[in-house]
Design an enzyme around this catalytic site. Structure first.
Site, PDB file in Angstrom:
ATOM      1  N   SER A  88       0.845  -9.001   1.877  1.00  0.00           N
ATOM      2  CA  SER A  88      -0.670  -9.007   1.746  1.00  0.00           C
ATOM      3  C   SER A  88      -1.056  -8.913   3.194  1.00  0.00           C
ATOM      4  O   SER A  88      -0.178  -9.397   4.111  1.00  0.00           O
ATOM      5  CB  SER A  88      -0.781 -10.353   1.072  1.00  0.00           C
ATOM      6  OG  SER A  88      -2.246 -10.654   1.257  1.00  0.00           O
ATOM      7  N   SER A  89      -2.163  -8.221   3.384  1.00  0.00           N
ATOM      8  CA  SER A  89      -2.906  -8.348   4.660  1.00  0.00           C
ATOM      9  C   SER A  89      -3.196  -9.534   5.105  1.00  0.00           C
ATOM     10  O   SER A  89      -3.083  -9.856   6.236  1.00  0.00           O
ATOM     11  CB  SER A  89      -4.114  -7.396   4.581  1.00  0.00           C
ATOM     12  OG  SER A  89      -3.887  -6.163   3.815  1.00  0.00           O
ATOM     13  N   GLN A 121     -17.415  -7.808  -2.169  1.00  0.00           N
ATOM     14  CA  GLN A 121     -16.554  -8.585  -2.785  1.00  0.00           C
ATOM     15  C   GLN A 121     -15.989  -9.872  -1.989  1.00  0.00           C
ATOM     16  O   GLN A 121     -14.990 -10.673  -2.525  1.00  0.00           O
ATOM     17  CB  GLN A 121     -15.226  -7.903  -3.117  1.00  0.00           C
ATOM     18  CG  GLN A 121     -14.270  -7.333  -2.068  1.00  0.00           C
ATOM     19  CD  GLN A 121     -13.344  -6.553  -2.420  1.00  0.00           C
ATOM     20  OE1 GLN A 121     -13.661  -5.077  -2.758  1.00  0.00           O
ATOM     21  NE2 GLN A 121     -12.002  -6.714  -2.438  1.00  0.00           N
ATOM     22  N   LYS A 141      -0.186  -6.799  -7.926  1.00  0.00           N
ATOM     23  CA  LYS A 141      -0.412  -7.883  -7.118  1.00  0.00           C
ATOM     24  C   LYS A 141      -1.642  -8.650  -7.306  1.00  0.00           C
ATOM     25  O   LYS A 141      -1.773  -9.919  -7.356  1.00  0.00           O
ATOM     26  CB  LYS A 141      -0.224  -7.445  -5.605  1.00  0.00           C
ATOM     27  CG  LYS A 141      -0.656  -8.623  -4.623  1.00  0.00           C
ATOM     28  CD  LYS A 141      -0.028  -9.613  -4.164  1.00  0.00           C
ATOM     29  CE  LYS A 141      -0.621 -10.528  -3.302  1.00  0.00           C
ATOM     30  NZ  LYS A 141      -1.766 -10.317  -2.722  1.00  0.00           N
ATOM     31  N   ASP A 142      -2.710  -7.813  -7.723  1.00  0.00           N
ATOM     32  CA  ASP A 142      -3.902  -8.211  -8.062  1.00  0.00           C
ATOM     33  C   ASP A 142      -4.169  -7.864  -9.467  1.00  0.00           C
ATOM     34  O   ASP A 142      -4.898  -7.057  -9.930  1.00  0.00           O
ATOM     35  CB  ASP A 142      -5.015  -7.471  -7.124  1.00  0.00           C
ATOM     36  CG  ASP A 142      -5.094  -7.797  -5.694  1.00  0.00           C
ATOM     37  OD1 ASP A 142      -5.374  -8.813  -5.364  1.00  0.00           O
ATOM     38  OD2 ASP A 142      -4.289  -7.074  -4.832  1.00  0.00           O
ATOM     39  N   HIS A 177       0.883  -1.003   0.083  1.00  0.00           N
ATOM     40  CA  HIS A 177      -0.179  -0.044   0.068  1.00  0.00           C
ATOM     41  C   HIS A 177       1.023   0.983   0.036  1.00  0.00           C
ATOM     42  O   HIS A 177       0.377   2.243  -0.664  1.00  0.00           O
ATOM     43  CB  HIS A 177      -0.895   0.036   1.119  1.00  0.00           C
ATOM     44  CG  HIS A 177      -1.946  -1.080   1.234  1.00  0.00           C
ATOM     45  ND1 HIS A 177      -1.883  -2.234   2.479  1.00  0.00           N
ATOM     46  CD2 HIS A 177      -2.964  -1.705   0.538  1.00  0.00           C
ATOM     47  CE1 HIS A 177      -2.908  -2.911   1.972  1.00  0.00           C
ATOM     48  NE2 HIS A 177      -3.382  -2.747   0.988  1.00  0.00           N
TER      49      HIS A 177
HETATM   50  P1  AMP Z   1      -6.172  -4.517  -0.396  1.00  0.00           P
HETATM   51  O1  AMP Z   1      -6.099  -3.643   0.532  1.00  0.00           O
HETATM   52  O2  AMP Z   1      -5.525  -5.638  -0.348  1.00  0.00           O
HETATM   53  O3  AMP Z   1      -7.610  -4.587  -0.949  1.00  0.00           O
HETATM   54  O4  AMP Z   1      -5.404  -3.941  -1.933  1.00  0.00           O
HETATM   55  C1  AMP Z   1      -5.132  -2.553  -2.122  1.00  0.00           C
HETATM   56  C2  AMP Z   1      -4.399  -2.113  -3.206  1.00  0.00           C
HETATM   57  O5  AMP Z   1      -3.166  -2.471  -2.830  1.00  0.00           O
HETATM   58  C3  AMP Z   1      -4.755  -2.866  -4.373  1.00  0.00           C
HETATM   59  O6  AMP Z   1      -4.624  -2.213  -5.465  1.00  0.00           O
HETATM   60  C4  AMP Z   1      -3.575  -3.956  -4.456  1.00  0.00           C
HETATM   61  O7  AMP Z   1      -3.440  -4.819  -5.712  1.00  0.00           O
HETATM   62  C5  AMP Z   1      -2.533  -3.400  -3.872  1.00  0.00           C
HETATM   63  N1  AMP Z   1      -1.681  -4.132  -3.266  1.00  0.00           N
HETATM   64  C6  AMP Z   1      -1.927  -5.085  -2.605  1.00  0.00           C
HETATM   65  N2  AMP Z   1      -0.598  -6.043  -2.121  1.00  0.00           N
HETATM   66  C7  AMP Z   1       0.147  -5.439  -2.700  1.00  0.00           C
HETATM   67  C8  AMP Z   1       1.827  -5.548  -3.041  1.00  0.00           C
HETATM   68  N3  AMP Z   1       2.277  -6.530  -2.320  1.00  0.00           N
HETATM   69  N4  AMP Z   1       2.281  -4.867  -3.835  1.00  0.00           N
HETATM   70  C9  AMP Z   1       1.939  -3.612  -4.416  1.00  0.00           C
HETATM   71  N5  AMP Z   1       0.607  -3.546  -4.459  1.00  0.00           N
HETATM   72  C10 AMP Z   1      -0.367  -4.184  -3.484  1.00  0.00           C
END
Ligand code: AMP
Length: 290
Positions: free
Chosen positions: A187-188, A61, A151-152, A37
């Site tokens: 990753s969370s 989702q 990542k996604d 993030h």
């Molecule tokens: P999330 O909070 O998991 O929904 O992710 C929010 C944003 O952060 C999304 O656009 C993800 O693709 C991005 N993201 C999550 N993990 C990573 C990572 N390891 N590297 C880069 N972007 C990430």
């Protein structure tokens, strides 16, 4: 850094920044912020003079039996992390009622054709939830650029198509995957892993790294199965890893490839369970790029 919790205040804040002539960037997240993030926020800062981070664990989702209730939530910790990082003008952290005022949504945004491969069949309704909430966020903020992670990868490709098809006037920027020292993609959900699972989890990164090498080195046409087989063999080295899919697809249409042809843009991707925890990793690569 302003904390905004209502849709109306979000709209007003963004409108005020736009009237000042600022370029707006929006970074949608579900919180539990990590280095991935942070990389998105840094990119947003480069792209725009006004940066908004949204923090919203989007119920639509998550499928039945997925981790909506247990998903890590720590708004105070996230606000501290963003203050420390700097460069964020506003944080939008709405309630579910604020984002879905009618309860269960009665209007959806759905992108066709890109959701029938990779994660789509395994998470029915997931991408419809993502595109619906991102459309809402784009409407409230009307950013010039939305920043998302590679990542996604499938999500990124779908959101690009949504923004283009529906004339959002928002550019969708992708940021390379940020990784822990041992290669595991931040990753969370990594927080769910036991010590033993965490020790084996870098196997996903090893598999996509090997795929990257094979595809980049493909100076002649070769069967995609060679790459998929190599990835499966590497994942097989981790006794606790249960692969859900391993795939090599076209980077834009996400359709499975039979053959990899030099010059072709390819996405190699996998989803793997460690116990109940589902991890994904993937890499974009141009075949034969060396
Ligand atoms: P999330 O909070 O998991 O929904 O992710 C929010 C944003 O952060 C999304 O656009 C993800 O693709 C991005 N993201 C999550 N993990 C990573 C990572 N390891 N590297 C880069 N972007 C990430």
């Amino acid at each position: 850094m302003q904390l905004i919790q209502t849709a109306e205040a979000m709209r007003d804040e963004a409108e005020a920044a736009r009237r000042k002539g600022r370029r707006l960037a929006l970074v949608p997240t579900m919180g539990a912020l990590h280095d991935g993030h942070r990389a998105l926020v840094r990119r947003a800062r480069k792209e725009a003079g006004h940066v908004t981070v949204s923090i919203f664990v989007n119920p639509t989702q998550f499928g039945p039996g997925e981790d909506l209730d247990t998903y890590p939530r720590d708004l105070d910790g996230d606000l501290d992390a963003l203050e420390t990082l700097g460069g964020v003008d506003a944080v939008f952290a709405p309630s579910a009622e604020e984002m879905y005022p009618l309860g269960a949504p009665q209007a959806w945004v759905e992108v066709e054709g890109l959701t029938d491969t990779l994660n789509g069949p395994h998470r029915p309704g997931h991408f419809r939830g993502v595109t619906t909430v991102v459309a809402k966020l784009f409407h409230l903020c009307r950013p010039h650029v939305g920043v998302f992670g590679e990542k996604d990868a499938q999500q990124l490709v779908i959101l690009r198509r949504m923004a283009r098809e529906l004339h959002f006037g928002t550019e969708v920027a992708g940021v390379p995957t940020q990784r822990e020292a041992d290669g595991l993609a931040c990753s969370s959900r990594n927080a769910y892993l036991s010590e033993e699972e965490r020790a084996q989890a870098p196997v996903l990164a090893e598999a996509v790294c090997a795929a990257h090498g094979l595809i980049a080195g493909a100076t002649e046409e070769q069967p995609a199965e060679t790459v998929v087989g190599r990835m499966r063999a590497i994942l097989g080295n981790a006794p606790l890893a249960e692969p859900q899919y391993v795939a090599v697809v076209g980077a834009r249409d996400l359709q499975p490839l039979d053959a990899i042809v030099p010059g072709q843009d390819v996405l190699a991707a996998t989803a793997v369970f460690f116990g109940d925890t589902r991890l994904i990793d993937n890499v974009f690569v141009t075949a034969g790029s060396g």
